[in-house]
Enzyme design. Structure first.
Site, PDB file in Angstrom:
ATOM      1  N   ASN A 425      41.504 117.467  16.731  1.00 40.32           N
ATOM      2  CA  ASN A 425      40.923 118.578  16.788  1.00 40.32           C
ATOM      3  C   ASN A 425      41.127 119.221  15.427  1.00 40.32           C
ATOM      4  O   ASN A 425      42.310 119.572  15.136  1.00 40.32           O
ATOM      5  CB  ASN A 425      41.272 119.597  17.964  1.00 40.32           C
ATOM      6  CG  ASN A 425      40.587 120.820  17.660  1.00 40.32           C
ATOM      7  OD1 ASN A 425      39.470 121.269  18.350  1.00 40.32           O
ATOM      8  ND2 ASN A 425      41.376 121.646  17.647  1.00 40.32           N
ATOM      9  N   GLU A 426      40.161 119.573  14.740  1.00 40.44           N
ATOM     10  CA  GLU A 426      40.243 120.572  13.484  1.00 40.44           C
ATOM     11  C   GLU A 426      41.101 119.715  12.489  1.00 40.44           C
ATOM     12  O   GLU A 426      42.002 120.593  11.993  1.00 40.44           O
ATOM     13  CB  GLU A 426      40.712 121.923  13.934  1.00 40.44           C
ATOM     14  CG  GLU A 426      39.492 122.607  14.642  1.00 40.44           C
ATOM     15  CD  GLU A 426      40.112 124.148  15.062  1.00 40.44           C
ATOM     16  OE1 GLU A 426      41.282 124.299  14.776  1.00 40.44           O
ATOM     17  OE2 GLU A 426      39.278 124.670  15.839  1.00 40.44           O
TER      18      GLU A 426
END
Length: 820
Positions: A425-426
């Site tokens: 994520n990210e």
């Protein structure tokens, strides 16, 4: 009927799981002591009382598991949450029923680095706060039981000590740059497990079916736990349907017991299918028979066919299904990560009742309880490893990511609910290391993606927000925060179409915005006039900041429930007109704590949830219900809005969120007509009326109809027409008391005594005396520092059957008190 089926399936699932665990596993919930600091060494945990200087002995407190040592400090407005070591200790009566059996401690999750001791012997370590793991304590227990200390000091019990540590460490995932707390403690259940010396470590059951549901295939393999080196065994397998009928059975003699063993492969014509509406599960029952004794168990499986169509929607069992999703963090008021099974069950059921058929578990492997509930209730899942923000570390860092991915896939392989394994994520977010090399991140992302497909070919891989890796995974979710971090919410559809065109398979997870519970607005979209529209709606560095930078609703909006209800309403009505859309997931279901948002209206809280951190529903919950549920419902916006305001004679909008076909509105007993629901008639799907409120008290009632069924809802409020000036004073009063808990409310007035209904002053509650503020809950009425909502704020006080003085202060206003 669908909801009844869900409840029955849930009951059967929980009953069977409890029956299974009752045979071999004991939850170690009670009789623990806890120390929130480090020890000089393990001897300090087990030495007899009175040895050495008693004043130097650390003071332990009694706790029960699950337990998170950041239960309150994560949202304490005046401190940074504790990140460091802490200790737990207990004494166990070991009574293994198997001759020469193994005694195992099974951790469902502890954060973030853990060491386990039997007396003074270290028996195991683990790095990672979210995957399950076990420690075999058999030999250490046997050795300790031979000592004099066992009987004399511990009276036939075995001392077990556990050190947990959530200290900051750049070579560990997740990053401390993450928008959530990296919690510490034994915050999931810990089990004492007895098994024979040959037992099942993992049972992998792969259930497949074609899109038409005509032919099901089941392949079963196992990994045995065999520390005694037993050479042969017999396995018996049965497949049992939801009615309890044996569909098939087999028996097989096993020779080589050291590697993963193929046990069974069979075909089933027209199996009952698992779906979101009818989550049918079969039971795979097994028994391993050997010279060590018999080891029994059971796994749940579901036959379903999933497909993310390239450049198209999502299909379940050959038919298009719009994924209607949200997100879950493991976080709750008063306990932080240490949610009990009852709390988890309530949360997942609330999601199902809101109409959810999909959850992304952010941003780490979650409790087996969550997955069991999703299986039983028909909720599909994206589960991911905590490679979240910060960049990419060295080999220790990478090895943890590989290990956690392997553990997540193997531990949750059999759950029909899971459709996606998340790789990260990210990952485009730098900061933990001097080097930020996109090519190295791509290389490692590809390695994880390949590993996931090697471990499980039947499910898709995905990441969110890392454009330079979007081509590696099967499914990609870009960053689209229309109406919050960038642009207006009316940009949502165009922004989604633009991103959809860039990737093979598009799924939009994370959208929405913050709302300060109990804050409402007569003109919530006012700030949109400042916003640049028509461009990209992605979040960028600094967009979460409340200061500086370009105009954006996250900084310039009013953070009202009114605005977020409008934003959600627009998104949901647009999603109904996007036939190519696989689905979306609102971020998140529940407000959660975070160390990176100290200045929010509730400090250290991400307030984007549709319910508060204690499950209190915000108005947005009912917006989702009106689009996503079938059971007739109707909800007038404003149940927590005690005073509305405007000019005398001005018509004010009243919105009704309902899934019914028709609704009639009444103001103070008078009908103002019926309207038909039309999802494309924004806002509130056409169920809105402009009504002439009377000065003073008003009552609004709706009667909604769906076929022969009638649903009603009613609210009462005051309509204020007098115009207030700036805040000048506060009043503090007790407004309620239930048993030994009182609720106090502060209100803000101008110099003429008029309520300042748009006041957002930062309020600080204090207390002296016998009582205690019920604060550090991370809720709008459970924080001693909180921004006012419509010129008021509340908090509860535990009176402890005594007297207390409560104070309220705010910058520029005179501090006021009340006595309880």
């Amino acid at each position: 009927m669908l909801k009844l089926f869900s409840y029955i399936a849930l009951f059967i699932s929980l009953f069977n799981s409890q029956l299974l665990f009752a045979q071999q596993s004991i939850r170690l919930n009670n009789n623990w002591e806890f120390l929130k600091q480090d020890l000089g060494g393990i001897w300090e945990s087990v030495r007899p009382v009175g040895v050495g200087n008693p004043e130097a002995v650390p003071l332990w407190q009694k706790v029960s598991l699950p337990h998170c040592f950041n239960a309150e400090d994560a949202v304490d407005p005046d401190v940074n949450y504790y990140q460091g070591p802490a200790w737990y200790r207990t004494q166990l009566k070991i009574e293994n029923p198997y001759q020469s059996g193994r005694t195992i401690l099974h951790f469902e999750g502890a954060g973030q680095k853990t060491e386990v001791y039997v007396y003074t012997t270290k028996v195991g370590t683990h790095v990672g706060g979210y995957d399950e793991w076990t420690v075999d304590i058999t030999d250490a227990v046997a050795a300790f039981q031979k000592t004099d200390v066992y009987q004399k000091q511990f009276k036939g019990k075995v001392p077990v000590s556990v050190r947990t540590d959530n200290s900051r460490d750049l070579e560990m995932i997740p990053s401390d740059l993450s928008d959530f707390n990296v919690y510490g403690g034994i915050y999931r259940y810990l089990n004492l497990v007895y098994v024979p010396s040959l037992s099942v470590d993992k049972m992998f059951a792969k259930a497949e079916v074609d899109a038409q549901g005509k032919l099901g295939k089941l392949s079963v393999k196992t990994r045995l736990y065999n520390p005694a080196g037993i050479n042969e065994a017999t396995v018996q397998l049965k497949l049992v349907d939801v009615a309890g009928k044996i569909v098939a059975k087999t028996e097989k003699k096993l020779g080589n017991l050291s590697a993963d063993i193929d046990l069974w492969s069979l075909e089933i014509k027209k199996p009952q299918l698992w779906s979101t509406e009818k989550p049918v599960q079969y039971r795979l029952q097994y028994e391993i028979i050997s010279s060590a004794g018999n080891s029994k168990g059971e796994e749940k499986i579901g036959f379903r066919n999933i497909e993310f169509v390239e450049k198209g929607p999502f299909n379940l069992n050959g038919k298009r299904l719009l994924l209607r999703g949200t997100h879950r963090h493991e976080d709750h008021a008063g306990v932080a990560a240490a949610m009990t099974e009852g709390m988890i069950r309530e949360e997942i059921q609330m999601m199902k009742d809101m109409g959810v058929n999909f959850i992304r578990l952010g941003h780490y492997q979650q409790s087996r309880i969550v997955l069991n509930l999703c299986d039983s209730l028909g909720i599909m899942v994206w589960e991911e490893i905590p490679w979240c923000r910060g960049g990419l570390g060295g080999e220790v860092y990478k090895q943890q990511a590989r290990r956690m991915l392997t553990n997540m896939v193997e531990q949750h392989f059999n759950h029909p609910a899971i459709i996606i394994w998340g790789m990260g994520n990210e990952n485009d977010w730098p900061g933990d290391f001097p080097e930020f090399d996109k090519e190295k991140i791509r290389t490692f992302m590809k390695e994880l993606n390949d590993l996931s497909h090697k471990l499980d070919k039947s499910r898709y891989t995905a990441i969110r927000r890392c454009d330079f890796c979007s081509d590696i995974v099967d499914v990609y979710s870009p960053s689209i925060w229309a109406g919050w971090y960038r642009g207006a919410y009316t940009d949502y559809k165009k922004a989604s179409e633009d991103e959809f065109a860039k990737v093979k398979r598009f799924l939009h997870v994370e959208w929405g915005g913050d709302s300060h519970a109990l804050r409402h607005s007569e003109n919530p979209d006012k700030a949109l006039s400042k916003i640049k529209t028509g461009g990209s709606a992605d979040e960028r560095a600094g967009d979460a900041s409340l200061y500086g930078g370009a105009a954006r609703i996250s900084k310039d909006g009013d953070w009202s429930e009114s605005y977020i209800a409008n934003l959600i309403d627009w998104h949901l009505k647009e999603q109904e007109t996007m036939p190519w859309l696989s689905g979306t997931a609102y971020w998140p279901f529940k407000d959660f704590s975070t160390p990176v948002r100290p200045d929010n209206p509730v400090p250290y809280m991400n307030q984007k949830g549709v319910v508060e951190r204690d499950f209190t529903k915000k108005e947005a919950y009912y917006v989702f219900q009106s689009y996503w549920t079938e059971k007739p419902m109707a909800h007038i916006y404003g149940h927590t809005w005690p005073i509305r305001w405007g000019d005398e004679g001005e018509e004010k909008m009243v919105k009704v969120y309902s899934n019914c076909t028709d609704a009639e509105i009444f103001l103070n007993g008078k009908s103002f007509g019926s309207k038909k629901r039309n999802s494309q008639d924004y806002p509130a799907a056409g169920l809105r009326w402009n009504l002439p409120f009377l000065k003073g008290e008003n009552t609004v009632k709706v009667i909604a109809k769906q076929g022969k069924e009638t649903i009603t809802d009613e609210i009462k409020f005051i309509y204020q027409t007098e115009k207030w000036t700036k805040p000048a004073k506060m009043e503090l009063k007790k407004i309620n008391q239930l048993d030994d808990v009182a609720t106090v409310e502060v209100k803000i007035f101008d110099d003429k005594g008029l309520s300042c209904l748009d006041a957002i002053n930062l309020i600080t509650f204090g207390l002296t005396g016998d009582g205690k503020l019920i604060d550090n809950q991370g809720t709008s009425s459970g924080s001693r520092k909180v921004q006012a909502y419509n010129g008021r704020a509340m908090i509860k006080v535990k009176l402890n059957k005594g007297q207390s003085a409560v104070s309220v202060s705010a910058e520029g206003l005179k501090t006021v008190f009340t006595t309880l």
